[in-house]
Design an enzyme around this catalytic site. Structure first.
Site, PDB file in Angstrom:
ATOM      1  N   CYS A 128     -76.380 -27.472 -12.854  1.00 29.55           N
ATOM      2  CA  CYS A 128     -77.589 -26.351 -12.652  1.00 29.55           C
ATOM      3  C   CYS A 128     -77.193 -25.040 -12.917  1.00 29.55           C
ATOM      4  O   CYS A 128     -76.863 -24.677 -14.217  1.00 29.55           O
ATOM      5  CB  CYS A 128     -78.085 -26.528 -11.287  1.00 29.55           C
ATOM      6  SG  CYS A 128     -79.675 -25.749 -11.307  1.00 29.55           S
ATOM      7  N   HIS A 233     -79.223 -32.368 -10.511  1.00 24.00           N
ATOM      8  CA  HIS A 233     -78.248 -32.467  -9.390  1.00 24.00           C
ATOM      9  C   HIS A 233     -77.872 -33.856  -9.070  1.00 24.00           C
ATOM     10  O   HIS A 233     -78.327 -34.366  -8.217  1.00 24.00           O
ATOM     11  CB  HIS A 233     -78.951 -31.594  -8.104  1.00 24.00           C
ATOM     12  CG  HIS A 233     -79.219 -30.267  -8.354  1.00 24.00           C
ATOM     13  ND1 HIS A 233     -78.055 -29.350  -7.908  1.00 24.00           N
ATOM     14  CD2 HIS A 233     -79.998 -29.562  -8.880  1.00 24.00           C
ATOM     15  CE1 HIS A 233     -78.657 -28.017  -8.334  1.00 24.00           C
ATOM     16  NE2 HIS A 233     -79.633 -28.112  -8.719  1.00 24.00           N
ATOM     17  N   GLU A 235     -75.320 -34.664  -7.622  1.00 26.54           N
ATOM     18  CA  GLU A 235     -74.926 -34.544  -6.277  1.00 26.54           C
ATOM     19  C   GLU A 235     -75.759 -34.937  -5.005  1.00 26.54           C
ATOM     20  O   GLU A 235     -75.184 -35.409  -4.101  1.00 26.54           O
ATOM     21  CB  GLU A 235     -73.950 -33.399  -6.022  1.00 26.54           C
ATOM     22  CG  GLU A 235     -74.929 -32.102  -5.328  1.00 26.54           C
ATOM     23  CD  GLU A 235     -75.555 -31.478  -6.569  1.00 26.54           C
ATOM     24  OE1 GLU A 235     -75.565 -31.926  -7.577  1.00 26.54           O
ATOM     25  OE2 GLU A 235     -76.175 -30.514  -6.303  1.00 26.54           O
TER      26      GLU A 235
END
Ligand code: MN
Length: 260
Positions: A128, A233, A235
């Site tokens: 990001c 994202h 994660e």
């Protein structure tokens, strides 16, 4: 005397072998800070590194180059995390009305992290803001605000209102890119939490993933797949226990091991 000498040599070899086996790869994760004075990193990054077998270490903001150099010297790979907008003067632009919160000290810190990590040739994974920052650090530019700067009916919703781990738009990946190899596919569903995006790609980088509206969702360094980044994202899904993007973090940890 001879016996003592050989015992010492054997001990050294054993310690070295054991040392190498015992040392898990250390993954530095860039932090931000908040108005209450906390240095902080979302646990989603930490959990993803742990799930992939790495040792997460939080790197707090400092303006001391020697400290930053030592941080880089003590890690085997770097994750640049999401967060604030990047100050547009970094890519020679004035701030537009829809620019949001900036953090100039963090910009400076992150750019030095990239500088020293590049000098040491350790793997870098930008996520990001980290993806946008890699682009800016290497001479690229950004859209300060997609919705106002990209006037197109094709523009997708890049700030989803859905669970953080849920992919809401497709990203088409280049064949033979790091990401398509690691994920084993050329189209993925990715989550989206950004109002800025890469505009002109830095000369050292190549675009490896786009949405249908042309937004750059992934890139990697030309000839150096150890440096790569994504606008989405991964994660969030990985930390949530989903395996869709776990292999990206495993890839980073494998690179980190090679780098030890
Ligand atoms: Mn997006």
């Amino acid at each position: 005397m001879k016996r003592l000498f050989f015992t010492l040599i054997t001990c050294c070899i054993l310690i070295t072998v054991n040392g190498q086996r015992a040392k898990l790869p250390v993954i530095g994760i860039s932090a931000t800070d908040n108005s209450e004075g906390f240095s902080q990193v979302r646990a989603t990054y930490i959990n993803s590194v742990l799930r992939a077998g790495g040792v997460p270490v939080v790197l707090p903001i400092t303006d001391n180059p020697e400290v930053i150099k030592t941080m880089i010297a003590s890690i085997d790979a770097l994750i640049l995390t999401g967060g604030e907008d990047i100050e547009p003067i970094r890519y020679s632009e004035e701030p537009l009305p829809k620019l949001e919160t900036i953090h100039p000290e963090r910009d400076e810190f992150d750019i030095l992290l990239i500088k020293y990590a590049t000098e040491r040739q350790i793997p870098i994974f930008g996520i990001c803001r980290g993806h946008q920052l890699l682009n800016v650090a290497f001479g690229g530019t950004l859209y300060q605000d997609l919705a106002t700067q990209v006037k197109s009916e094709k523009l997708l919703k890049h700030r989803q209102q859905a669970p953080i781990w849920h992919g809401t738009h497709q990203v088409a990946l280049e064949e033979n890119s790091v990401l398509s190899k690691v994920l084993g596919k050329t189209v993925i569903m990715a989550n989206s939490y950004h109002h800025q995006a890469v505009k002109d790609v830095a000369p050292d980088f190549v675009i490896t993933g786009r949405t249908s509206d042309g937004v750059v969702e992934a890139m990697e360094m030309k000839g150096n797949p150890k440096v790569f980044s994504v606008q989405f994202h991964p994660e969030n899904a990985t930390s949530h226990g989903l395996d869709d993007f776990l292999s990206i973090f495993v890839y980073l940890v494998e690179l980190a091991i090679e780098n030890q």
